[in-house]
Design a protein around this motif. Structure first.
Motif, PDB file in Angstrom:
ATOM      1  N   ALA A 116       0.834  -1.204   0.000  1.00 25.31           N
ATOM      2  CA  ALA A 116       0.000   0.000   0.000  1.00 25.31           C
ATOM      3  C   ALA A 116       0.869   1.256   0.000  1.00 25.31           C
ATOM      4  O   ALA A 116       0.555   2.247  -0.671  1.00 25.31           O
ATOM      5  CB  ALA A 116      -0.920  -0.006   1.220  1.00 25.31           C
ATOM      6  N   TRP A 176       2.065   1.883  -3.480  1.00 29.90           N
ATOM      7  CA  TRP A 176       0.988   2.519  -4.254  1.00 29.90           C
ATOM      8  C   TRP A 176       0.951   4.015  -3.965  1.00 29.90           C
ATOM      9  O   TRP A 176       0.839   4.847  -4.886  1.00 29.90           O
ATOM     10  CB  TRP A 176      -0.331   1.851  -3.896  1.00 29.90           C
ATOM     11  CG  TRP A 176      -1.546   2.539  -4.427  1.00 29.90           C
ATOM     12  CD1 TRP A 176      -2.005   2.532  -5.716  1.00 29.90           C
ATOM     13  CD2 TRP A 176      -2.466   3.355  -3.676  1.00 29.90           C
ATOM     14  NE1 TRP A 176      -3.161   3.289  -5.819  1.00 29.90           N
ATOM     15  CE2 TRP A 176      -3.455   3.797  -4.581  1.00 29.90           C
ATOM     16  CE3 TRP A 176      -2.536   3.731  -2.333  1.00 29.90           C
ATOM     17  CZ2 TRP A 176      -4.512   4.613  -4.178  1.00 29.90           C
ATOM     18  CZ3 TRP A 176      -3.586   4.544  -1.926  1.00 29.90           C
ATOM     19  CH2 TRP A 176      -4.563   4.974  -2.846  1.00 29.90           C
ATOM     20  N   GLU A 177       1.080   4.376  -2.685  1.00 30.31           N
ATOM     21  CA  GLU A 177       1.101   5.789  -2.315  1.00 30.31           C
ATOM     22  C   GLU A 177       2.312   6.497  -2.919  1.00 30.31           C
ATOM     23  O   GLU A 177       2.207   7.637  -3.391  1.00 30.31           O
ATOM     24  CB  GLU A 177       1.124   5.928  -0.792  1.00 30.31           C
ATOM     25  CG  GLU A 177      -0.139   5.454  -0.105  1.00 30.31           C
ATOM     26  CD  GLU A 177      -0.011   5.453   1.407  1.00 30.31           C
ATOM     27  OE1 GLU A 177      -1.042   5.310   2.085  1.00 30.31           O
ATOM     28  OE2 GLU A 177       1.132   5.588   1.924  1.00 30.31           O
ATOM     29  N   ARG A 218       1.750   7.429  -6.502  1.00 28.68           N
ATOM     30  CA  ARG A 218       0.824   8.556  -6.617  1.00 28.68           C
ATOM     31  C   ARG A 218       1.507   9.875  -6.260  1.00 28.68           C
ATOM     32  O   ARG A 218       1.249  10.905  -6.892  1.00 28.68           O
ATOM     33  CB  ARG A 218      -0.392   8.330  -5.725  1.00 28.68           C
ATOM     34  CG  ARG A 218      -1.262   7.163  -6.188  1.00 28.68           C
ATOM     35  CD  ARG A 218      -2.367   6.845  -5.195  1.00 28.68           C
ATOM     36  NE  ARG A 218      -3.410   7.863  -5.179  1.00 28.68           N
ATOM     37  CZ  ARG A 218      -3.604   8.717  -4.178  1.00 28.68           C
ATOM     38  NH1 ARG A 218      -2.837   8.687  -3.108  1.00 28.68           N
ATOM     39  NH2 ARG A 218      -4.588   9.600  -4.243  1.00 28.68           N
ATOM     40  N   ALA A 267       0.012   3.158 -10.646  1.00 32.45           N
ATOM     41  CA  ALA A 267       0.191   3.161  -9.198  1.00 32.45           C
ATOM     42  C   ALA A 267      -0.151   1.798  -8.603  1.00 32.45           C
ATOM     43  O   ALA A 267       0.566   1.276  -7.731  1.00 32.45           O
ATOM     44  CB  ALA A 267      -0.681   4.238  -8.556  1.00 32.45           C
ATOM     45  N   LEU A 268      -1.253   1.204  -9.082  1.00 29.63           N
ATOM     46  CA  LEU A 268      -1.638  -0.128  -8.606  1.00 29.63           C
ATOM     47  C   LEU A 268      -0.564  -1.153  -8.969  1.00 29.63           C
ATOM     48  O   LEU A 268      -0.218  -2.021  -8.152  1.00 29.63           O
ATOM     49  CB  LEU A 268      -2.975  -0.526  -9.222  1.00 29.63           C
ATOM     50  CG  LEU A 268      -3.533  -1.902  -8.831  1.00 29.63           C
ATOM     51  CD1 LEU A 268      -3.737  -1.986  -7.322  1.00 29.63           C
ATOM     52  CD2 LEU A 268      -4.841  -2.176  -9.573  1.00 29.63           C
ATOM     53  N   THR A 298       2.555  -0.609  -9.297  1.00 30.87           N
ATOM     54  CA  THR A 298       3.711  -0.386  -8.417  1.00 30.87           C
ATOM     55  C   THR A 298       3.515  -1.109  -7.091  1.00 30.87           C
ATOM     56  O   THR A 298       4.438  -1.752  -6.575  1.00 30.87           O
ATOM     57  CB  THR A 298       3.905   1.125  -8.162  1.00 30.87           C
ATOM     58  OG1 THR A 298       4.098   1.789  -9.408  1.00 30.87           O
ATOM     59  CG2 THR A 298       5.113   1.375  -7.269  1.00 30.87           C
ATOM     60  N   GLY A 299       2.326  -1.002  -6.526  1.00 34.02           N
ATOM     61  CA  GLY A 299       2.040  -1.705  -5.284  1.00 34.02           C
ATOM     62  C   GLY A 299       2.141  -3.211  -5.443  1.00 34.02           C
ATOM     63  O   GLY A 299       2.708  -3.902  -4.589  1.00 34.02           O
ATOM     64  N   SER A 323      -1.952   9.480   1.527  1.00 34.58           N
ATOM     65  CA  SER A 323      -3.246   8.993   1.038  1.00 34.58           C
ATOM     66  C   SER A 323      -4.249   9.117   2.177  1.00 34.58           C
ATOM     67  O   SER A 323      -3.917   9.635   3.250  1.00 34.58           O
ATOM     68  CB  SER A 323      -3.156   7.529   0.562  1.00 34.58           C
ATOM     69  OG  SER A 323      -3.163   6.627   1.657  1.00 34.58           O
TER      70      SER A 323
END
Length: 281
Positions: free
Chosen positions: A38, A41-42, A45, A54-55, A57-58, A250
Protein backbone atom coordinates in the motif's frame (compact mmCIF):
# COMPACT_ATOMS: atom_id res chain seq x y z
CA UNK A 1 -10.81 13.99 13.69
CA UNK A 2 -9.69 12.78 17.13
CA UNK A 3 -12.45 10.17 17.22
CA UNK A 4 -11.41 8.98 13.77
CA UNK A 5 -7.76 8.75 14.82
CA UNK A 6 -8.62 6.74 17.91
CA UNK A 7 -10.89 4.31 16.05
CA UNK A 8 -8.27 3.75 13.32
CA UNK A 9 -5.55 3.23 15.91
CA UNK A 10 -7.64 0.68 17.79
CA UNK A 11 -8.43 -1.24 14.59
CA UNK A 12 -4.75 -1.26 13.62
CA UNK A 13 -3.73 -2.53 17.05
CA UNK A 14 -6.42 -5.22 16.94
CA UNK A 15 -4.89 -6.49 13.69
CA UNK A 16 -1.21 -5.80 14.39
CA UNK A 17 -0.79 -7.21 17.89
CA UNK A 18 -2.13 -10.74 17.21
CA UNK A 19 0.09 -10.94 14.12
CA UNK A 20 3.10 -9.66 16.05
CA UNK A 21 2.74 -12.22 18.85
CA UNK A 22 1.56 -15.14 16.71
CA UNK A 23 3.53 -18.38 17.31
CA UNK A 24 4.60 -18.39 13.63
CA UNK A 25 5.95 -15.55 11.54
CA UNK A 26 3.60 -15.89 8.57
CA UNK A 27 0.74 -13.64 9.82
CA UNK A 28 3.12 -10.81 10.66
CA UNK A 29 5.02 -11.10 7.38
CA UNK A 30 1.80 -11.19 5.36
CA UNK A 31 0.31 -8.20 7.18
CA UNK A 32 3.42 -6.05 6.81
CA UNK A 33 3.77 -7.12 3.17
CA UNK A 34 0.26 -5.81 2.49
CA UNK A 35 1.05 -2.53 4.25
CA UNK A 36 4.32 -2.00 2.38
CA UNK A 37 2.53 -2.70 -0.92
CA UNK A 38 0.00 0.00 0.00
CA UNK A 39 2.91 2.34 0.76
CA UNK A 40 4.35 1.61 -2.69
CA UNK A 41 0.99 2.52 -4.25
CA UNK A 42 1.10 5.79 -2.31
CA UNK A 43 4.68 6.43 -3.43
CA UNK A 44 3.69 6.10 -7.09
CA UNK A 45 0.82 8.56 -6.62
CA UNK A 46 3.09 11.06 -4.86
CA UNK A 47 5.35 10.96 -7.90
CA UNK A 48 2.67 11.58 -10.49
CA UNK A 49 1.59 8.03 -11.31
CA UNK A 50 -2.10 7.33 -10.81
CA UNK A 51 -4.59 4.61 -11.64
CA UNK A 52 -3.16 1.42 -13.15
CA UNK A 53 0.55 2.44 -12.91
CA UNK A 54 0.19 3.16 -9.20
CA UNK A 55 -1.64 -0.13 -8.61
CA UNK A 56 1.02 -1.97 -10.61
CA UNK A 57 3.71 -0.39 -8.42
CA UNK A 58 2.04 -1.71 -5.28
CA UNK A 59 1.65 -5.17 -6.79
CA UNK A 60 5.28 -5.21 -7.94
CA UNK A 61 6.47 -4.25 -4.46
CA UNK A 62 4.33 -7.06 -3.00
CA UNK A 63 5.80 -9.51 -5.52
CA UNK A 64 9.37 -8.46 -4.70
CA UNK A 65 8.79 -8.89 -0.96
CA UNK A 66 7.03 -12.22 -1.48
CA UNK A 67 9.93 -13.40 -3.63
CA UNK A 68 12.42 -12.52 -0.90
CA UNK A 69 10.24 -14.33 1.64
CA UNK A 70 9.82 -17.48 -0.42
CA UNK A 71 13.48 -17.38 -1.46
CA UNK A 72 14.63 -17.56 2.15
CA UNK A 73 16.10 -14.05 2.42
CA UNK A 74 14.15 -13.34 5.60
CA UNK A 75 16.08 -16.00 7.52
CA UNK A 76 19.48 -15.32 5.91
CA UNK A 77 22.00 -13.00 7.64
CA UNK A 78 22.67 -10.05 5.34
CA UNK A 79 25.13 -7.77 7.18
CA UNK A 80 26.70 -6.36 4.00
CA UNK A 81 23.29 -5.44 2.60
CA UNK A 82 22.30 -3.55 5.74
CA UNK A 83 25.59 -1.68 5.88
CA UNK A 84 25.11 -0.67 2.26
CA UNK A 85 21.49 0.37 2.70
CA UNK A 86 22.35 2.28 5.88
CA UNK A 87 25.21 4.12 4.17
CA UNK A 88 22.97 4.99 1.23
CA UNK A 89 20.33 6.35 3.57
CA UNK A 90 22.85 8.57 5.37
CA UNK A 91 24.41 9.90 2.15
CA UNK A 92 21.18 9.96 0.15
CA UNK A 93 19.20 11.58 2.94
CA UNK A 94 21.75 14.39 3.25
CA UNK A 95 21.74 14.89 -0.53
CA UNK A 96 17.95 14.90 -0.74
CA UNK A 97 17.42 17.38 2.08
CA UNK A 98 20.15 19.63 0.70
CA UNK A 99 18.42 19.79 -2.71
CA UNK A 100 15.13 20.63 -1.03
CA UNK A 101 11.57 20.55 -2.31
CA UNK A 102 12.41 22.24 -5.60
CA UNK A 103 15.11 19.70 -6.39
CA UNK A 104 12.94 16.60 -6.13
CA UNK A 105 10.94 17.01 -9.39
CA UNK A 106 14.23 17.47 -11.26
CA UNK A 107 15.19 13.88 -10.49
CA UNK A 108 14.03 11.67 -13.40
CA UNK A 109 10.75 9.92 -12.69
CA UNK A 110 12.19 6.46 -13.29
CA UNK A 111 14.92 7.14 -10.72
CA UNK A 112 12.38 8.34 -8.14
CA UNK A 113 10.15 5.35 -8.81
CA UNK A 114 12.99 2.84 -8.52
CA UNK A 115 14.37 4.50 -5.38
CA UNK A 116 11.01 4.30 -3.63
CA UNK A 117 10.51 0.69 -4.62
CA UNK A 118 13.99 -0.23 -3.39
CA UNK A 119 13.60 1.66 -0.10
CA UNK A 120 10.22 0.09 0.67
CA UNK A 121 11.31 -3.44 -0.24
CA UNK A 122 14.45 -3.09 1.91
CA UNK A 123 12.38 -1.75 4.81
CA UNK A 124 10.01 -4.73 4.63
CA UNK A 125 12.91 -7.19 4.59
CA UNK A 126 14.53 -5.37 7.52
CA UNK A 127 11.29 -5.51 9.51
CA UNK A 128 10.89 -9.21 8.70
CA UNK A 129 14.43 -9.95 9.86
CA UNK A 130 13.99 -7.82 12.98
CA UNK A 131 10.86 -9.81 13.81
CA UNK A 132 12.85 -13.01 13.32
CA UNK A 133 15.38 -11.75 15.89
CA UNK A 134 12.59 -11.61 18.45
CA UNK A 135 9.59 -9.48 19.32
CA UNK A 136 11.69 -7.75 21.98
CA UNK A 137 14.20 -6.65 19.34
CA UNK A 138 11.56 -5.38 16.92
CA UNK A 139 9.62 -3.58 19.64
CA UNK A 140 12.78 -1.84 20.82
CA UNK A 141 13.31 -0.40 17.32
CA UNK A 142 9.67 0.65 17.04
CA UNK A 143 9.77 2.18 20.53
CA UNK A 144 12.89 4.15 19.61
CA UNK A 145 11.08 5.76 16.67
CA UNK A 146 7.94 6.42 18.70
CA UNK A 147 9.95 7.93 21.56
CA UNK A 148 11.90 10.19 19.19
CA UNK A 149 8.61 11.41 17.70
CA UNK A 150 6.85 11.94 21.03
CA UNK A 151 9.89 13.58 22.61
CA UNK A 152 10.24 15.89 19.62
CA UNK A 153 6.58 16.89 19.82
CA UNK A 154 6.63 17.85 23.48
CA UNK A 155 10.08 19.45 23.42
CA UNK A 156 9.12 21.38 20.31
CA UNK A 157 5.92 22.60 21.93
CA UNK A 158 7.71 23.66 25.11
CA UNK A 159 11.01 24.97 23.76
CA UNK A 160 10.66 25.34 19.99
CA UNK A 161 12.77 28.30 18.82
CA UNK A 162 13.76 29.42 22.31
CA UNK A 163 17.28 27.98 22.30
CA UNK A 164 18.05 28.68 18.66
CA UNK A 165 16.47 32.15 18.38
CA UNK A 166 13.72 30.91 16.10
CA UNK A 167 15.88 28.83 13.77
CA UNK A 168 13.88 26.03 12.16
CA UNK A 169 15.09 22.53 11.38
CA UNK A 170 13.87 22.56 7.77
CA UNK A 171 11.64 25.58 7.22
CA UNK A 172 10.84 24.86 3.57
CA UNK A 173 10.11 21.17 4.13
CA UNK A 174 8.37 20.95 7.49
CA UNK A 175 7.96 24.41 9.08
CA UNK A 176 6.68 23.03 12.38
CA UNK A 177 9.83 21.08 13.23
CA UNK A 178 12.47 22.70 15.43
CA UNK A 179 15.99 21.84 16.51
CA UNK A 180 14.77 21.80 20.09
CA UNK A 181 12.30 19.10 19.12
CA UNK A 182 15.07 16.98 17.62
CA UNK A 183 17.19 17.35 20.75
CA UNK A 184 14.22 16.54 22.98
CA UNK A 185 13.53 13.40 20.95
CA UNK A 186 17.17 12.35 21.23
CA UNK A 187 17.14 12.89 24.99
CA UNK A 188 14.06 10.70 25.27
CA UNK A 189 15.67 7.99 23.16
CA UNK A 190 18.81 8.01 25.34
CA UNK A 191 16.68 7.49 28.44
CA UNK A 192 14.71 4.74 26.73
CA UNK A 193 17.89 2.99 25.56
CA UNK A 194 19.50 3.06 29.00
CA UNK A 195 16.38 1.80 30.77
CA UNK A 196 15.58 -0.90 28.23
CA UNK A 197 19.17 -2.21 28.17
CA UNK A 198 19.18 -2.37 31.98
CA UNK A 199 15.87 -4.26 32.19
CA UNK A 200 16.43 -6.45 29.14
CA UNK A 201 15.93 -10.18 28.78
CA UNK A 202 19.32 -11.73 28.00
CA UNK A 203 17.69 -14.68 26.23
CA UNK A 204 15.97 -12.48 23.60
CA UNK A 205 17.98 -9.24 23.65
CA UNK A 206 16.68 -5.95 22.32
CA UNK A 207 18.51 -3.60 20.00
CA UNK A 208 19.66 -1.64 23.04
CA UNK A 209 21.07 -4.68 24.83
CA UNK A 210 22.97 -5.69 21.70
CA UNK A 211 24.49 -2.23 21.37
CA UNK A 212 25.30 -2.15 25.08
CA UNK A 213 27.36 -5.31 24.70
CA UNK A 214 29.99 -3.16 22.98
CA UNK A 215 29.86 -0.60 25.80
CA UNK A 216 27.76 2.36 26.96
CA UNK A 217 29.35 4.66 24.39
CA UNK A 218 28.18 2.43 21.52
CA UNK A 219 24.71 2.35 23.02
CA UNK A 220 24.55 6.14 23.21
CA UNK A 221 26.00 6.73 19.73
CA UNK A 222 23.77 4.09 18.15
CA UNK A 223 20.66 5.48 19.83
CA UNK A 224 21.53 9.03 18.71
CA UNK A 225 22.24 7.94 15.13
CA UNK A 226 18.96 6.05 14.84
CA UNK A 227 17.02 8.89 16.45
CA UNK A 228 18.53 11.36 14.00
CA UNK A 229 17.84 9.12 11.01
CA UNK A 230 14.21 8.71 12.05
CA UNK A 231 13.96 12.49 11.61
CA UNK A 232 15.60 12.19 8.17
CA UNK A 233 12.99 9.61 7.14
CA UNK A 234 10.19 11.88 8.32
CA UNK A 235 11.63 14.91 6.51
CA UNK A 236 12.25 12.94 3.31
CA UNK A 237 8.60 11.94 3.07
CA UNK A 238 7.49 15.48 3.94
CA UNK A 239 9.70 16.79 1.12
CA UNK A 240 8.12 14.43 -1.41
CA UNK A 241 4.59 15.28 -0.23
CA UNK A 242 5.28 19.01 -0.37
CA UNK A 243 6.70 18.64 -3.87
CA UNK A 244 3.50 16.82 -4.88
CA UNK A 245 1.31 19.41 -3.16
CA UNK A 246 -0.24 16.78 -0.89
CA UNK A 247 -0.78 16.95 2.88
CA UNK A 248 -1.03 13.17 3.38
CA UNK A 249 0.35 10.29 1.36
CA UNK A 250 -3.25 8.99 1.04
CA UNK A 251 -6.47 8.60 3.01
CA UNK A 252 -6.08 4.86 3.65
CA UNK A 253 -5.88 5.36 7.42
CA UNK A 254 -8.67 7.76 8.43
CA UNK A 255 -7.38 10.38 10.83
CA UNK A 256 -3.77 9.34 10.26
CA UNK A 257 -3.24 9.91 6.54
CA UNK A 258 -1.57 7.10 4.64
CA UNK A 259 0.71 4.18 5.35
CA UNK A 260 3.79 6.17 4.36
CA UNK A 261 2.81 8.82 6.90
CA UNK A 262 2.99 6.15 9.63
CA UNK A 263 6.18 4.37 8.56
CA UNK A 264 8.36 7.15 7.10
CA UNK A 265 10.66 7.30 10.14
CA UNK A 266 11.10 3.51 10.09
CA UNK A 267 12.35 3.39 6.50
CA UNK A 268 15.96 4.35 7.39
CA UNK A 269 15.84 3.23 11.02
CA UNK A 270 15.11 -0.47 10.49
CA UNK A 271 17.99 -1.15 8.05
CA UNK A 272 20.40 0.91 10.15
CA UNK A 273 19.37 -0.96 13.31
CA UNK A 274 20.28 -4.22 11.60
CA UNK A 275 23.53 -2.72 10.30
CA UNK A 276 24.56 -1.67 13.81
CA UNK A 277 23.56 -5.04 15.20
CA UNK A 278 25.67 -6.75 12.54
CA UNK A 279 28.68 -4.70 13.62
CA UNK A 280 28.18 -5.88 17.21
CA UNK A 281 28.13 -9.60 16.28
Amino acid sequence: MLKQRVITALVLLAVFLPALFAPVAAPFLALTLALIAAAAWEWARLNGLAGAPALATGLLCAALCAGLWLGGAVARPLPALWLGVGALWIAGGAWLLRRGVAGWPRVPLIARWCAGLAVLTAAWLAMAQAHGMGVNFLLSVLALVWTADIGAYFAGRALGGRLTHGAKLARNISPGKSWEGVWGGMAGVLLLAAGWAWLDDAARPSLFARLHQAGPLWLALGALLLSGMSVVGDLAESLVKRSAGMKDSSGLLPGHGGVLDRIDALLPTLPLALALTGLMD
